[in-house]
Write an enzyme that holds these catalytic residues in place. Structure first.
Site, PDB file in Angstrom:
ATOM      1  N   ARG A 172       0.778  -1.569  -0.077  1.00 35.73           N
ATOM      2  CA  ARG A 172      -0.134  -0.014   0.126  1.00 35.73           C
ATOM      3  C   ARG A 172       1.087   1.216  -0.047  1.00 35.73           C
ATOM      4  O   ARG A 172       0.369   2.670  -0.779  1.00 35.73           O
ATOM      5  CB  ARG A 172      -1.105  -0.032   1.643  1.00 35.73           C
ATOM      6  CG  ARG A 172      -2.107   0.962   0.904  1.00 35.73           C
ATOM      7  CD  ARG A 172      -3.461   1.097   2.367  1.00 35.73           C
ATOM      8  NE  ARG A 172      -4.349   2.187   2.471  1.00 35.73           N
ATOM      9  CZ  ARG A 172      -4.721   3.238   3.320  1.00 35.73           C
ATOM     10  NH1 ARG A 172      -3.833   2.779   3.975  1.00 35.73           N
ATOM     11  NH2 ARG A 172      -5.378   3.728   2.841  1.00 35.73           N
TER      12      ARG A 172
ATOM     13  N   ILE B  92      -7.368   7.460  -1.024  1.00 36.33           N
ATOM     14  CA  ILE B  92      -7.594   6.198  -0.968  1.00 36.33           C
ATOM     15  C   ILE B  92      -7.469   5.749   0.045  1.00 36.33           C
ATOM     16  O   ILE B  92      -7.753   6.196   0.838  1.00 36.33           O
ATOM     17  CB  ILE B  92      -5.478   5.978  -0.935  1.00 36.33           C
ATOM     18  CG1 ILE B  92      -5.037   3.939  -0.739  1.00 36.33           C
ATOM     19  CG2 ILE B  92      -4.376   6.935   0.514  1.00 36.33           C
ATOM     20  CD1 ILE B  92      -3.211   4.139  -0.817  1.00 36.33           C
ATOM     21  N   SER B  93      -8.948   4.846  -0.569  1.00 35.40           N
ATOM     22  CA  SER B  93      -9.640   3.583   0.641  1.00 35.40           C
ATOM     23  C   SER B  93      -9.847   3.518   1.817  1.00 35.40           C
ATOM     24  O   SER B  93      -8.064   3.291   1.640  1.00 35.40           O
ATOM     25  CB  SER B  93     -10.766   3.124  -0.359  1.00 35.40           C
ATOM     26  OG  SER B  93     -11.554   3.734  -1.221  1.00 35.40           O
ATOM     27  N   GLN B  94      -9.936   2.911   3.250  1.00 37.16           N
ATOM     28  CA  GLN B  94      -9.538   2.729   4.199  1.00 37.16           C
ATOM     29  C   GLN B  94      -9.083   1.427   3.637  1.00 37.16           C
ATOM     30  O   GLN B  94     -10.474   0.816   3.221  1.00 37.16           O
ATOM     31  CB  GLN B  94     -10.883   2.785   5.030  1.00 37.16           C
ATOM     32  CG  GLN B  94     -10.427   2.210   7.072  1.00 37.16           C
ATOM     33  CD  GLN B  94     -11.771   2.283   6.574  1.00 37.16           C
ATOM     34  OE1 GLN B  94     -12.514   2.651   6.706  1.00 37.16           O
ATOM     35  NE2 GLN B  94     -11.195   2.039   8.230  1.00 37.16           N
ATOM     36  N   PRO B  95      -7.985   1.294   4.460  1.00 37.79           N
ATOM     37  CA  PRO B  95      -7.977  -0.654   3.998  1.00 37.79           C
ATOM     38  C   PRO B  95      -9.083  -1.273   4.127  1.00 37.79           C
ATOM     39  O   PRO B  95      -9.239  -2.705   3.841  1.00 37.79           O
ATOM     40  CB  PRO B  95      -6.511  -0.854   4.772  1.00 37.79           C
ATOM     41  CG  PRO B  95      -5.880   0.811   5.074  1.00 37.79           C
ATOM     42  CD  PRO B  95      -6.684   1.303   4.677  1.00 37.79           C
TER      43      PRO B  95
END
Ligand code: SAH
Length: 244
Positions: free
Chosen positions: A66, A92-95
């Protein structure tokens, strides 16, 4: 004792070797630590009706770097379970959300997958690990180009990226076994429903920008009917429309 080399110099050399090895290891150990956070969030979210994250998706998350998809000055936060800014007011989205959406899409190895909202390219990289082919569309040119470069550099060569308004989908490559929409429209775009294969699933956050959105899973039945499940409350950037 090696002849002629002062002991202190050897120690310094060993120290340098060690620190660069640690630099590498740190991301690995941070990524492992993030898995624990994902497991914890998964346990908590189950109370709100979300399905638990599967082990296979956690294994995929453990493989994808990431940090390569976040701006350099934010890399130290790359393995925290939260969204991060990537420029152009996007994130960037939350994992956890990446893992959950990927799990809900039930992608298998020969699947052709469409992603709307390439952003950093991270979600596309995660999909690339488990799908046959991945098509991804980004409306902001700077982001789309950078993500395409990063994906190519990192060897995710079953991903094809293009710039455009994802509302219209990618008719030339349809139908798709899975569609992931990573920006929120107020209503599900009709073209995306059309481009979903029979037996396919679409995972999409639906709702207005200033409201809580609902993550929905649509599945297309043999008779063409679509069944919709509400999964959980989420917050995404809005799906914007091309003015042209
Ligand atoms: N999936 C991304 C996160 C995306 S954030 C990742 O893994 O990093 C949502 C992205 O959707 C933003 O980059 C935004 O520019 C893009 N977007 C918004 N509306 C869009 C549209 N109509 N078509 C394609 N991309 C869109």
């Amino acid at each position: 004792m090696m002849a002629g080399i002062p002991r202190t110099l050897l120690l310094v050399a060993a120290g340098l070797g060690l620190s660069s090895a640690c630099g590498q290891m740190n991301y690995d150990s941070e990524r492992q630590a993030m898995l624990e956070e994902l497991r914890e969030e998964s346990r908590q979210s189950e109370q709100y009706g979300a399905p638990p994250l599967s082990e296979p998706i956690l294994e995929v998350i453990a493989r994808v770097p990431r940090h390569e998809f976040v701006p350099e000055d934010l890399r130290r936060y790359a393995y925290e379970n939260r969204p991060l800014p990537i420029g152009a007011q996007q994130t960037i989205s939350q994992p956890y959300i990446v893992a959950l959406m990927t799990d809900l899409a039930e992608v298998t190895k020969d699947d052709v997958v469409l992603e709307i909202g390439t952003g950093s390219g991270y979600q596309a990289a995660v999909l690339s690990e488990i799908a046959g082919r991945v098509f991804t569309i980004e409306i902001i040119e700077m982001l789309g180009r950078r993500a395409a470069d990063d994906l190519a550099r990192l060897g995710y060569d079953n991903v094809t990226a293009r710039i455009g308004d994802g509302y219209a989908g990618w008719p030339d490559e349809a139908p798709f076994d899975a569609i992931l929409v990573t920006a929120a429209p107020e209503e599900i775009p009709e073209p995306l429903i059309e481009q979903l294969a029979v037996g396919g699933r679409m995972v999409i956050p639906v709702g207005a920008e200033d409201e809580v959105q609902i993550l929905q899973v649509l599945s297309k039945q043999e008779d063409g009917r679509v069944i919709v499940h509400n999964v959980t409350a989420v917050r995404f950037v809005p799906l914007t429309r091309d003015e042209n």
